[in-house]
Scaffold this motif. Structure first.
Motif, PDB file in Angstrom:
ATOM      1  N   GLN A 234       6.997  -6.062 -12.819  1.00 53.38           N
ATOM      2  CA  GLN A 234       8.456  -5.990 -12.504  1.00 53.38           C
ATOM      3  C   GLN A 234       8.811  -4.761 -11.681  1.00 53.38           C
ATOM      4  N   ILE A 235       8.281  -3.436 -11.878  1.00 49.32           N
ATOM      5  CA  ILE A 235       8.465  -2.517 -10.894  1.00 49.32           C
ATOM      6  C   ILE A 235       7.928  -2.623  -9.767  1.00 49.32           C
ATOM      7  N   TYR A 236       6.611  -3.251  -9.673  1.00 49.90           N
ATOM      8  CA  TYR A 236       6.086  -3.456  -8.304  1.00 49.90           C
ATOM      9  C   TYR A 236       7.075  -4.314  -7.381  1.00 49.90           C
ATOM     10  N   GLU A 237       7.483  -5.314  -8.204  1.00 49.72           N
ATOM     11  CA  GLU A 237       8.507  -6.238  -7.572  1.00 49.72           C
ATOM     12  C   GLU A 237       9.628  -5.696  -6.879  1.00 49.72           C
ATOM     13  N   GLU A 238      10.254  -4.875  -7.750  1.00 56.44           N
ATOM     14  CA  GLU A 238      11.590  -4.151  -7.510  1.00 56.44           C
ATOM     15  C   GLU A 238      11.228  -3.228  -6.008  1.00 56.44           C
ATOM     16  N   LEU A 239       9.857  -2.696  -6.113  1.00 58.62           N
ATOM     17  CA  LEU A 239       9.650  -1.938  -4.725  1.00 58.62           C
ATOM     18  C   LEU A 239       9.558  -2.642  -3.708  1.00 58.62           C
TER      19      LEU A 239
ATOM     20  N   GLN B 134      10.524   7.085  -0.554  1.00 52.02           N
ATOM     21  CA  GLN B 134       9.516   7.250  -1.123  1.00 52.02           C
ATOM     22  C   GLN B 134       8.731   5.914  -1.860  1.00 52.02           C
ATOM     23  N   PRO B 135       9.525   4.993  -2.568  1.00 50.85           N
ATOM     24  CA  PRO B 135       9.030   3.723  -2.950  1.00 50.85           C
ATOM     25  C   PRO B 135       8.260   2.976  -1.699  1.00 50.85           C
ATOM     26  N   ILE B 136       8.451   3.139  -0.379  1.00 49.03           N
ATOM     27  CA  ILE B 136       7.720   2.301   0.312  1.00 49.03           C
ATOM     28  C   ILE B 136       6.394   3.124   0.570  1.00 49.03           C
ATOM     29  N   SER B 137       6.365   4.388   0.742  1.00 53.63           N
ATOM     30  CA  SER B 137       5.059   5.354   0.641  1.00 53.63           C
ATOM     31  C   SER B 137       4.067   5.053  -0.399  1.00 53.63           C
ATOM     32  N   ILE B 138       4.843   5.005  -1.686  1.00 53.99           N
ATOM     33  CA  ILE B 138       4.037   4.734  -3.002  1.00 53.99           C
ATOM     34  C   ILE B 138       3.557   3.430  -2.634  1.00 53.99           C
ATOM     35  N   LYS B 139       4.138   2.472  -2.372  1.00 55.40           N
ATOM     36  CA  LYS B 139       3.565   1.228  -2.412  1.00 55.40           C
ATOM     37  C   LYS B 139       2.522   0.728  -1.315  1.00 55.40           C
ATOM     38  N   LEU B 140       2.764   1.431  -0.135  1.00 56.60           N
ATOM     39  CA  LEU B 140       1.736   1.457   0.758  1.00 56.60           C
ATOM     40  C   LEU B 140       0.268   2.422   0.576  1.00 56.60           C
ATOM     41  N   PHE B 141       0.432   3.453  -0.363  1.00 55.22           N
ATOM     42  CA  PHE B 141      -0.497   4.235  -0.861  1.00 55.22           C
ATOM     43  C   PHE B 141      -1.477   3.167  -1.500  1.00 55.22           C
ATOM     44  N   ALA B 142      -0.580   2.780  -2.708  1.00 59.79           N
ATOM     45  CA  ALA B 142      -1.590   1.795  -3.708  1.00 59.79           C
ATOM     46  C   ALA B 142      -2.255   0.518  -3.128  1.00 59.79           C
ATOM     47  N   GLU B 143      -1.548   0.151  -1.989  1.00 58.91           N
ATOM     48  CA  GLU B 143      -2.219  -1.195  -1.220  1.00 58.91           C
ATOM     49  C   GLU B 143      -3.408  -0.724  -0.486  1.00 58.91           C
ATOM     50  N   LYS B 144      -3.344   0.482   0.308  1.00 58.88           N
ATOM     51  CA  LYS B 144      -4.215   0.916   1.134  1.00 58.88           C
ATOM     52  C   LYS B 144      -5.613   1.558   0.276  1.00 58.88           C
TER      53      LYS B 144
ATOM     54  N   ASP C  43       1.332   3.679 -11.611  1.00 58.70           N
ATOM     55  CA  ASP C  43       2.014   2.366 -12.268  1.00 58.70           C
ATOM     56  C   ASP C  43       1.820   1.138 -10.963  1.00 58.70           C
ATOM     57  N   ILE C  44       2.296   1.774 -10.015  1.00 58.86           N
ATOM     58  CA  ILE C  44       2.239   0.804  -8.841  1.00 58.86           C
ATOM     59  C   ILE C  44       0.581   0.537  -8.347  1.00 58.86           C
ATOM     60  N   LEU C  45      -0.216   1.477  -8.399  1.00 61.39           N
ATOM     61  CA  LEU C  45      -1.490   1.308  -8.045  1.00 61.39           C
ATOM     62  C   LEU C  45      -2.430   0.548  -9.231  1.00 61.39           C
ATOM     63  N   ILE C  46      -1.868   0.521 -10.511  1.00 62.73           N
ATOM     64  CA  ILE C  46      -2.665  -0.202 -11.556  1.00 62.73           C
ATOM     65  C   ILE C  46      -1.983  -1.664 -11.396  1.00 62.73           C
ATOM     66  N   ALA C  47      -0.783  -1.708 -11.133  1.00 66.84           N
ATOM     67  CA  ALA C  47      -0.043  -3.095 -10.834  1.00 66.84           C
ATOM     68  C   ALA C  47      -0.756  -3.717  -9.503  1.00 66.84           C
ATOM     69  N   GLU C  48      -1.225  -3.097  -8.558  1.00 65.40           N
ATOM     70  CA  GLU C  48      -1.670  -3.631  -7.289  1.00 65.40           C
ATOM     71  C   GLU C  48      -2.979  -4.188  -7.746  1.00 65.40           C
ATOM     72  N   LEU C  49      -3.956  -3.365  -8.623  1.00 66.34           N
ATOM     73  CA  LEU C  49      -5.169  -3.911  -9.033  1.00 66.34           C
ATOM     74  C   LEU C  49      -5.032  -4.974  -9.869  1.00 66.34           C
ATOM     75  N   ASN C  50      -4.214  -5.139 -10.958  1.00 67.84           N
ATOM     76  CA  ASN C  50      -3.745  -6.263 -11.455  1.00 67.84           C
ATOM     77  C   ASN C  50      -3.596  -7.585 -10.637  1.00 67.84           C
TER      78      ASN C  50
END
Length: 622
Positions: free
Chosen positions: A341-346, A396-406, A439-446
């Motif tokens: 849910q947090i990941y989708e919100e971002l 910051q939400p954009i940079s966090i999501k990009l960091f997790a994806e990369k 949380d975003i990184l673990i959500a990306e891994l999941n």
């Protein structure tokens, strides 16, 4: 030259001269007595004596009070015509033994002629006096020789004793030197032993002090970590509360919007009802056909269509079927749902076509690709990434999501454990300052690997229809309209699980790992309790143990070994070989790998790359 002793009998008194000396005379007294006898003889003679004294008797006085023996040489005298008795009497020596000068009587020849003159008698007397003096000289010479011989003997004895004493002294000196050297050697040995004992005691003391300091330091570090953990927990709890409040506010706003929409819908319906009622009144005058048509139109508007109901039934059946094929812990599913849910919100706030978004993604990707296993590089990369996340230029939400994806996408290109652990350290450093990034990184891994939840999806024709749909659901990628092969999928699965295992084990001084060993232990327990044994789950478990097994053993010791025994006894034995030769070979390989890991106790060896180096020896980025 021969010597004879004189044993002449002497009269006690001759011409008023006493011939018997005192028994205790000394040598000086004897000489004095002889001089007085000479004077008396010279004075009593009727004619002068032909004897003339050439040398004075200046003999040194002898202090020896012992008796002496007078000796005279055996001269050939002119008195050859004298009878044998006179010659024998003349050749004899006057002997004095003991302490007395023995001369009982003055010997006179019985065979002398009456015509011997008085001069001859005097001459004989003088000759006898000369014999006495010669005897004294001989006695003195003999005494001197005896004294010299005695002195020589004494000197020889003294020299012998001196030599013996010197030899004894040398021997004693040598013995003393040896004893002194032995004593010095013993002193040196004792001193050396004392120094060794002192050094050992000092070393033991320093070891104890160092151990105490290390213990105190560990306690202090643990206290600091606990304080930081509590502070971080409070901060996370506060962030979660704020997030809940924000979610509740959003829900409230949505509820208000829904209520407003419903109210507007009701108002619209009421307006339509009013218009319909007016139309009915206006049409009351019309024909019954018009009324029937109006009534038919009204029924069509009020009755719902059948397709919507049919769709809802099918959708519920599909959701029920999917729910039955998912194997996972309920808590794990709830945590996954919250993170998604947090990941989708971002994700809703990001426009992938935005040029700034693409530029930021390239920058973060370049920084992550250049991470290496050195202290300075990791510190620099973490600071640069946090600087980008804190920049007001990018949300910051954009940079966090990009960091997790990369981070997640880059791990599939990393083959060296050094690079994986280095990326994990950067993640820990960044997420310790920005907790939402974890949380975003673990959500990306999941999202890309369901086994990081852990979760397993079984194939069901009712739920998926085709195998391709099932493969997509468990994480297969579609490349150029075709699904990737089994080897590519297993390789990516192993990379994702190694990143996850390295992440839970990584500890950085001064920073708290928000997804550390506790979460790793929880993951392993949930995995063994809910996940079945097959090729995919075995690859996931093997990759996780290779990276995180050492840290979990150091933390949990016997409990972890018990879990490993359960894995070897239940999980590995349950692996079934089948599905083709290639698949069976992969199953056999992973079974052997897990068994070898457990039996050889590789979990007790520190994995490569866990400890950083001061500098990079070779290029180990990939």
């Amino acid at each position: 030259m021969g010597f004879i002793e004189l044993g002449l009998p002497c009269p006690r008194n001759v011409n008023g001269i006493t011939a018997d000396p005192q028994p205790d005379w000394s040598f000086d007294q004897l000489l004095s007595e002889i001089n007085s006898i000479e004077k008396k003889l010279n004075s009593n003679l009727d004619f002068p004596s032909p004897f003339t004294k050439n040398e004075p008797r200046d003999l040194k006085a002898s202090k020896d009070k012992r008796g002496f023996v007078m000796r005279v040489p055996d001269y050939e005298t002119d008195y050859a015509d004298a009878d044998s008795d006179s010659e024998a009497d003349a050749d004899n020596s006057l002997v004095a033994s003991g302490r007395r000068f023995a001369c009982d009587e003055l010997y006179m020849s019985d065979d002398s002629e009456d015509d011997v003159s008085l001069g001859m008698q005097c001459h004989q007397l003088m000759d006898r006096t000369g014999l006495a003096e010669a005897a004294v000289y001989e006695l003195m010479d003999e005494h001197r020789l005896n004294v010299t011989e005695a002195v020589r003997s004494k000197i020889s004895n003294l020299e012998t004793e001196l030599i013996k004493e010197n030899e004894k002294f040398v021997s004693l000196t040598t013995t003393i030197h040896k004893n002194r050297e032995l004593q010095r050697e013993r002193v040196r040995n004792l001193d050396l032993q004392y120094q060794r004992t002192l050094a050992e005691d000092l070393d033991n003391h320093l070891t104890v002090v160092q151990r105490d300091h290390e213990h105190i330091s560990q306690l202090e570090e643990r206290r600091i970590r606990d304080d930081m953990a509590r502070a971080e927990a409070k901060r996370r709890e506060k962030a979660i509360q704020e997030e809940k409040i924000r979610q509740e506010r959003i829900k409230a706003e949505e509820e208000q919007a829904r209520l407003k929409s419903e109210k507007a819908e009701r108002d619209k319906v009421a307006a339509l009802e009013a218009e319909k009622k007016a139309a009915e009144e206006a049409a009351a005058k019309q024909a019954s056909a018009s009324d029937a048509a109006a009534n038919a139109g009204k029924d069509s508007k009020e009755s719902p269509g059948p397709s919507s109901s049919t769709f809802d039934v099918k959708k519920g059946t599909q959701q029920s079927a999917v729910k039955n094929i998912i194997r996972a812990s309920q808590n794990a599913l709830e945590v996954e749902k919250r993170r998604q849910q947090i990941y989708e919100e971002l994700s809703t706030k990001i426009n992938p076509l935005n040029q700034d978004y693409q530029s930021l993604g390239r920058t973060i990707g370049r920084l992550i690709r250049t991470i290496s296993a050195t202290i300075e590089n990791i510190r620099t990369r973490a600071e640069e990434i946090m600087k980008l996340m804190s920049s007001p230029q990018y949300p910051q939400p954009i940079s966090i999501k990009l960091f997790a994806e990369k981070i997640v996408s880059n791990c599939t290109n990393q083959r060296s454990p050094n690079a994986i652990f280095a990326s994990s350290r950067v993640v820990v450093l960044v997420t310790s300052k920005i907790p939402l990034a974890m949380d975003i990184l673990i959500a990306e891994l999941n999202r890309v690997c369901i086994y990081t939840v852990p979760k397993h999806i079984s194939y069901s024709k009712e739920a998926f229809g085709t195998r391709d749909d099932y493969f997509k659901a468990i994480g297969y990628k579609e490349v150029d309209g075709k699904l990737e092969g089994l080897d590519e999928y297993l390789e990516r699965l192993s990379s994702y699980m190694k990143l996850y295992g390295a992440l839970v084990q990584t500890e950085v001084g001064g920073c708290q790992n928000l997804h550390g060993m506790k979460e790793g232990w929880t993951w392993l327990a949930r995995f063994l309790n809910t996940i079945p044994s097959n090729l995919f789950t075995a690859i996931a478990l093997d990759s996780f143990l290779v990276m995180a097994g050492y840290g979990m053993y150091c933390r949990y010791r016997n409990q972890f070994e018990k879990l490993l025994s359960v894995i070897g006894r239940n999980f590995v034995d349950a692996l079934q070989e089948g599905g083709g030769e290639s698949r069976s070979a992969k199953v056999s390989k992973v079974k052997m790998s897990i068994r070898n890991y457990i039996e050889s106790k590789q979990y007790k060896k520190e994995p490569e790359g866990l400890q950083l180096r001061d500098r990079l020896d070779s290029n180990e980025l990939y």
